[in-house]
Design a protein around this motif. Structure first.
Motif, PDB file in Angstrom:
ATOM      1  N   THR A  35       0.808  -1.223   0.000  1.00  0.00           N
ATOM      2  CA  THR A  35       0.000   0.000   0.000  1.00  0.00           C
ATOM      3  C   THR A  35       0.840   1.271   0.000  1.00  0.00           C
ATOM      4  OG1 THR A  35      -0.135  -0.011   2.425  1.00  0.00           O
ATOM      5  CG2 THR A  35      -1.888  -1.156   1.208  1.00  0.00           C
ATOM      6  N   ASP A  36       2.159   1.134   0.096  1.00  0.00           N
ATOM      7  CA  ASP A  36       3.055   2.297   0.124  1.00  0.00           C
ATOM      8  C   ASP A  36       4.320   1.904  -0.634  1.00  0.00           C
ATOM      9  OD1 ASP A  36       4.322   4.669   0.653  1.00  0.00           O
ATOM     10  OD2 ASP A  36       4.345   4.446   2.833  1.00  0.00           O
ATOM     11  N   TYR A  89       7.720   3.087  -3.184  1.00  0.00           N
ATOM     12  CA  TYR A  89       8.652   4.053  -3.761  1.00  0.00           C
ATOM     13  C   TYR A  89       9.285   3.417  -4.998  1.00  0.00           C
ATOM     14  CZ  TYR A  89       8.598   6.249   0.919  1.00  0.00           C
ATOM     15  OH  TYR A  89       8.233   6.837   2.105  1.00  0.00           O
ATOM     16  N   ARG A 128       6.781   8.360  -4.998  1.00  0.00           N
ATOM     17  CA  ARG A 128       6.124   7.566  -3.964  1.00  0.00           C
ATOM     18  C   ARG A 128       4.614   7.632  -4.153  1.00  0.00           C
ATOM     19  NH1 ARG A 128       5.602   9.135   2.501  1.00  0.00           N
ATOM     20  NH2 ARG A 128       4.807   7.111   3.235  1.00  0.00           N
ATOM     21  N   LYS A 165       1.360   6.373  -1.793  1.00  0.00           N
ATOM     22  CA  LYS A 165       0.843   5.771  -0.557  1.00  0.00           C
ATOM     23  C   LYS A 165      -0.680   5.796  -0.628  1.00  0.00           C
ATOM     24  CE  LYS A 165       0.985   6.268   4.507  1.00  0.00           C
ATOM     25  NZ  LYS A 165      -0.475   6.435   4.719  1.00  0.00           N
ATOM     26  N   ASN A 186      -4.584   5.649   0.330  1.00  0.00           N
ATOM     27  CA  ASN A 186      -5.346   6.125   1.482  1.00  0.00           C
ATOM     28  C   ASN A 186      -5.871   4.954   2.298  1.00  0.00           C
ATOM     29  OD1 ASN A 186      -7.083   5.980  -1.054  1.00  0.00           O
ATOM     30  ND2 ASN A 186      -8.672   5.942   0.546  1.00  0.00           N
ATOM     31  N   SER A 187      -6.061   5.181   3.578  1.00  0.00           N
ATOM     32  CA  SER A 187      -6.771   4.211   4.401  1.00  0.00           C
ATOM     33  C   SER A 187      -8.197   4.121   3.865  1.00  0.00           C
ATOM     34  CB  SER A 187      -6.801   4.663   5.865  1.00  0.00           C
ATOM     35  OG  SER A 187      -5.495   4.928   6.340  1.00  0.00           O
ATOM     36  N   GLY A 229      -4.289   9.687   1.390  1.00  0.00           N
ATOM     37  CA  GLY A 229      -3.298   9.178   0.448  1.00  0.00           C
ATOM     38  C   GLY A 229      -2.246  10.228   0.125  1.00  0.00           C
ATOM     39  N   ASN A 236       1.146  11.295  -2.725  1.00  0.00           N
ATOM     40  CA  ASN A 236       1.929  11.106  -3.951  1.00  0.00           C
ATOM     41  C   ASN A 236       3.054  12.135  -3.925  1.00  0.00           C
ATOM     42  OD1 ASN A 236       1.024  11.024  -7.534  1.00  0.00           O
ATOM     43  ND2 ASN A 236       2.630   9.971  -6.428  1.00  0.00           N
ATOM     44  N   THR A 278       9.533  -0.570  -0.452  1.00  0.00           N
ATOM     45  CA  THR A 278       8.525  -0.106   0.503  1.00  0.00           C
ATOM     46  C   THR A 278       9.070   0.982   1.419  1.00  0.00           C
ATOM     47  OG1 THR A 278       9.115  -1.840   2.085  1.00  0.00           O
ATOM     48  CG2 THR A 278       7.369  -2.341   0.502  1.00  0.00           C
ATOM     49  N   GLU A 279      10.345   1.330   1.255  1.00  0.00           N
ATOM     50  CA  GLU A 279      10.989   2.371   2.055  1.00  0.00           C
ATOM     51  C   GLU A 279      11.651   3.383   1.121  1.00  0.00           C
ATOM     52  OE1 GLU A 279      10.821   2.674   5.271  1.00  0.00           O
ATOM     53  OE2 GLU A 279       9.901   0.732   5.754  1.00  0.00           O
TER      54      GLU A 279
END
Length: 397
Positions: free
Chosen positions: A125-126, A128, A225, A227, A229-230, A236, A238, A292-293
Motif C-alpha cells: 500500500t506504500d 517508492y 512515492r 501511498k 489512502n486508508s 493518500g 503522492n 517499501t521504504e
C-alpha cells in the motif's frame, strides 16, 4: 569628438574585454557554459540488492533479469551507462514517432501475469520507485508525455483502481494521480479507461527542468512515492523527488475510496511521446529500484569518482573544478578539487583536492552521508564559467 576617439574611449571604459553599448572589443573572451557531473562511481555492491524492503532492483546489466519482465521493449546498451560501468535501458525516438523502449514490472497481488509477479501474494500500500534518467546532449522538444507510473490492477483483466503517473509538463516533471474507484467499487473496465478515471490534480509541476537542454547529457535521480489512502479516508500521498529534493507532492488523496481488495502491484517505465519527437534523439534509464521504504541516490565509496560532462563550449576547455557539500544548498562545503586538466573524472581525495570545513584534515568523506556536487570549467582563453547548481547527490557507504 571623432568616431575613432569615441570608439577607443568606449573600449577603455569597458576594460578592453567585453562589448559595451554595442561596441565589441577585439579581445573579447567567450565564457563557457557551466558543465555538470554526469555520474559518480558506484560501490560494487548496492544495498538495494539485499535490502528486505526492496521489491525489485535492476541495473540492466544481467540479461536474465530482463527476461523477468513479462512485457518489455527496447534494448540495453553499454554505450551510455551510469558511472562508466554496466549497461542501461535505451529509449529511442525517431522524428515524428512516439518512442520505443520500456519495461513493465508486476509484483504483489497483481492479477496480470501472476505467475511472473515478484513477491506474489503480498499486498503493498506504500511504494517508492527510483530511476536514473539521461537525455542525450542537446535534447529538444520538452518532455515525452510518459516516464513512469505505479498502478493497482484489479480483476478481471487490466482494470485499474488507481494510477500514480510521473509525466512531463513542458520541460518539467509532474505528478498526475488518478482513481478508478467510486465508493468501494472499481468502475474502470479496462486499462487507461479515461472515461471512468477521476483525476486528482496535476499541479504544481517540478521546478527542476528535467527535459531542458541545460540538464541534458547527464544522469538525474528521479524518485516517486504512492501511498494509498486508508479505506474510507482522504489520507493518500503522492510525492516526487529529483536529485534528492522534494519537487512535487499531492496530499490528502482519495486513491481508492473504500476499496481494499488489491494494493499497488505494478510499476511501468515508459517512452511514449504523445505528439512524437521533433527530431531523432534518445534517452536512457538505469538503476531501477522499487521499495517499501525511501530509496535515495546511489551508494558510493568514501573516495568516489566523479565524472564530468564533456565540454560543449563555447570554445575549448583549459581545466575544471568540483566541490562537494553535505547539504543540498551547498552551505557546508567539505571538499574542493584542484584545477583538473586532460581528464573527464576525478577520484575524491587529498591528492586531487583538499578536505575543508567539517572534514578539514580528513582523507575521505564521512560514512552514510548524502553529498551534493557542483562544478565549473575554465575556457581555453582563461575565463571561468559560472558554478553549476548543486546536483548529482550520492550516499557514501
Amino acid at each position: 569628438m571623432t568616431q575613432f576617439r569615441l570608439t577607443n574611449l568606449l573600449f577603455l571604459l569597458c576594460g578592453g574585454v567585453v562589448s559595451c553599448g554595442g561596441v565589441a572589443s577585439a579581445g573579447a573572451e567567450q565564457v563557457p557554459e557551466a558543465p555538470r557531473i554526469d555520474s559518480v562511481g558506484m560501490a560494487e555492491s548496492q544495498p538495494h540488492a539485499t535490502d528486505a524492503a526492496v521489491i525489485w532492483y535492476d541495473d540492466f546489466d544481467d540479461p536474465a533479469t530482463q527476461r523477468q519482465y513479462p512485457e518489455r521493449s527496447g534494448e540495453t546498451t553499454d554505450a551510455t551507462r551510469f558511472g562508466d560501468r554496466g549497461r542501461s535501458l535505451q529509449m529511442d525516438y525517431r522524428k515524428d514517432e512516439r518512442g520505443t523502449g520500456g519495461r513493465k514490472l508486476f509484483f504483489g497481488d497483481s492479477p496480470v501475469y501472476p505467475a511472473q509477479a515478484v513477491r506474489p501474494e503480498e499486498t503493498f500500500t506504500d511504494v517508492y520507485w527510483r530511476i536514473y534518467v539521461r537525455h542525450q546532449p542537446g535534447w529538444t522538444g520538452g518532455g515525452p508525455a510518459k516516464l513512469s507510473r505505479a498502478t493497482s490492477l484489479t480483476p478481471p483483466g487490466w482494470r485499474q483502481a488507481m494510477i500514480a503517473h510521473v509525466w512531463s509538463s513542458g520541460e518539467a516533471l509532474t505528478l498526475d494521480p488518478a482513481t478508478g474507484v467510486r465508493g468501494d467499487r472499481v468502475v474502470t473496465t479496462k486499462y487507461n479507461d479515461f472515461a471512468n478515471l477521476k483525476w486528482l490534480g496535476n499541479k504544481p509541476a517540478s521546478q527542476f527542468q528535467l527535459h531542458s537542454r541545460e540538464e541534458s547529457g547527464r544522469w538525474v535521480c528521479v524518485e516517486a512515492r504512492a501511498k494509498l489512502n486508508s479505506p474510507g479516508k482522504n489520507d493518500g500521498l503522492n510525492q516526487l523527488w529529483i536529485d534528492a529534493r522534494l519537487e512535487a507532492e499531492r496530499r490528502d488523496l482519495d486513491w481508492r475510496g473504500g476499496y481494499a481488495d488489491r494494493g499497488i502491484n505494478a510499476v511501468f517505465l515508459e517512452a511514449y511521446w504523445n505528439d512524437g519527437s521533433p527530431v531523432d534523439q534518445s534517452r536512457w534509464i538505469d538503476n531501477f529500484v522499487v521499495s517499501t521504504e525511501p530509496i535515495g541516490p546511489v551508494v558510493c565509496p568514501r573516495n568516489p569518482v566523479l565524472f564530468v560532462t564533456p565540454n560543449h563550449g563555447p570554445g575549448g576547455q583549459r581545466s575544471w573544478e568540483a566541490e562537494i557539500a553535505n547539504d543540498p544548498a551547498g552551505q557546508s562545503v567539505v571538499w574542493t578539487s584542484r584545477p583538473l586538466r586532460g581528464t573527464d573524472r576525478v577520484r575524491v581525495g587529498p591528492d586531487t583536492g583538499q578536505f575543508v570545513g567539517s572534514l578539514a584534515g580528513a582523507n575521505q568523506l564521512d560514512a552514510s552521508q548524502v553529498y551534493f556536487v557542483r562544478v565549473r570549467q575554465q575556457g581555453a582563453t582563461g575565463p571561468w564559467s559560472a558554478w553549476s547548481p548543486w546536483h548529482q547527490p550520492f550516499r557514501t557507504l
